[in-house]
Design an enzyme around this catalytic site. Structure first.
Site, short mmCIF file in Angstrom:
data_model
loop_
_atom_site.label_atom_id
_atom_site.label_comp_id
_atom_site.label_asym_id
_atom_site.label_seq_id
_atom_site.Cartn_x
_atom_site.Cartn_y
_atom_site.Cartn_z
N GLU A 25 2.56 14.22 8.85
CA GLU A 25 1.40 14.03 9.36
C GLU A 25 0.30 14.17 7.87
OE1 GLU A 25 0.75 11.51 11.09
OE2 GLU A 25 2.46 11.73 12.58
N TYR A 108 -6.74 13.98 15.15
CA TYR A 108 -5.46 13.07 14.90
C TYR A 108 -4.01 14.05 14.44
CZ TYR A 108 -2.28 10.25 13.03
OH TYR A 108 -0.78 9.40 13.09
N ASP A 126 -4.72 6.43 14.51
CA ASP A 126 -5.19 6.17 13.69
C ASP A 126 -5.15 4.98 13.19
OD1 ASP A 126 -2.71 3.81 13.84
OD2 ASP A 126 -1.18 5.35 12.66
#
Length: 336
Positions: A25, A108, A126
């Site tokens: 990520e 996020y 996202d």
């Protein structure tokens, strides 16, 4: 994607590795999946666990990161790994709220790790999810003002069971079907529920506010190489752009022309320029090069021996400057 664990594997008992989820990520921020795959494999082969990464030397990690850009992410990567080891015994926290306390982990990333690795029904949003939700609910408010509304819609869709699979499915839907241009609505599993599709406005959502024009900054890169191959380098301040990275001396970058003093005595001459674009501005660097005497004194920076320096360790813009200067200095007989 090497960091993914599919639904069938999960049913057989395989669980996503929080370290792999977190690493992927962070790498995927502002970067494509195609670009990240090889970086992810190299990182996990070299540092298989968060403890291995925490123990790594900063320079080694920065060198492996070169090419992914946004070097603040690499610095935060190390800070986060070390915090997981020192504060959490090498185990990632299992909730989005606790993950948010880690260095460099925003809303996020925290939600993605919590949902995918720990099955917390956290809302993962996202750019792909924003696009799917904006079209599904026909949200015409331009981004970034629409973010709270889109997050609320995404939260309403997040299930309490298999939230990690749901999050990844939403991201994949946006990446492969509900694409920015020419969305493949005919094969979309949400086509009958999509309000934007029904209104004929899917292709123009999400709306975006006009981007401000990026300014152009200028600067100088002094590439000084001795005959023995030693390079005159300086380490940039920890905070700010390219923080903590090695680079060529040259002073500040500014929209107004500057004329910095050379970092060491030498026959400096202009050999070209480098153009590079960062998130918020364009950069034009004038490259000054010189073949320096063996006993040259560095007024700025430090001479790094050839066997301790590799151009690959430099951030992209500094590597570009090196390539231009080396070509010019080789004509002078310099061993760069």
């Amino acid at each position: 994607m090497p960091w993914r664990v599919g639904p069938e594997a999960r049913r057989s008992g395989q669980r996503p590795d929080p370290y792999g989820v977190w690493l992927s990520e962070v790498m995927l921020q502002q970067t494509t999946v195609a670009a990240v795959r090889d970086y992810f494999r190299r990182f996990t082969e070299r540092w298989p666990t968060v403890g291995d990464l925490a123990a790594a030397e900063d320079g080694q990690v920065m060198a492996e990161w070169a090419g992914l850009g946004y070097y603040a992410r690499a610095r935060n990567l190390l800070k986060c790994a070390r915090a997981v080891v020192s504060d959490h015994g090498g185990r990632f926290p299992e909730t989005a709220a606790a993950l948010r306390a880690l260095p460099g982990v925003g809303p996020y990333t925290a939600a993605a790790i919590a949902a995918i690795a720990f099955d917390e029904p956290a809302t993962v949003v996202d750019g792909n999810v924003e696009r799917v939700v904006a079209r599904l609910f026909a949200v015409e408010t331009p981004l970034p003002a629409a973010k709270p509304e889109l997050t609320a819609h995404a939260a309403a869709l997040t299930p309490r069971t298999r939230p990690g699979d749901h999050a990844q499915a939403m991201m994949d839907l946006g990446a492969t079907i509900c694409t920015p241009r020419n969305p493949a609505c005919g094969i979309c599993p949400l086509v009958t529920a999509c309000r934007a599709r029904a209104a004929g406005i899917a292709a123009r959502l999400p709306a975006k506010a006009p981007k401000p024009v990026k300014p152009t900054r200028r600067g100088t890169a002094f590439v000084g190489l001795r005959g023995d191959g030693a390079a005159l380098l300086e380490r940039r301040p920890d905070r700010g752009l390219l923080g903590g990275m090695l680079g060529w001396p040259g002073g500040e970058w500014s929209e107004a022309p500057l004329d910095p003093a050379p970092p060491a005595p030498g026959n400096w001459r202009r050999v070209g320029e480098v153009r590079h674009t960062f998130t918020h501005f364009h950069l034009v660097l004038e490259v000054q090069a010189a073949r320096l005497a063996p006993d040259a004194a560095a007024g700025t920076g430090t001479f790094v021996p050839r066997d301790s320096f590799s151009p690959a360790d430099l951030p992209t813009v500094m590597r570009k400057a090196h390539d231009i200067a080396r070509g010019a200095l080789e004509g002078d007989g310099a061993d760069g």
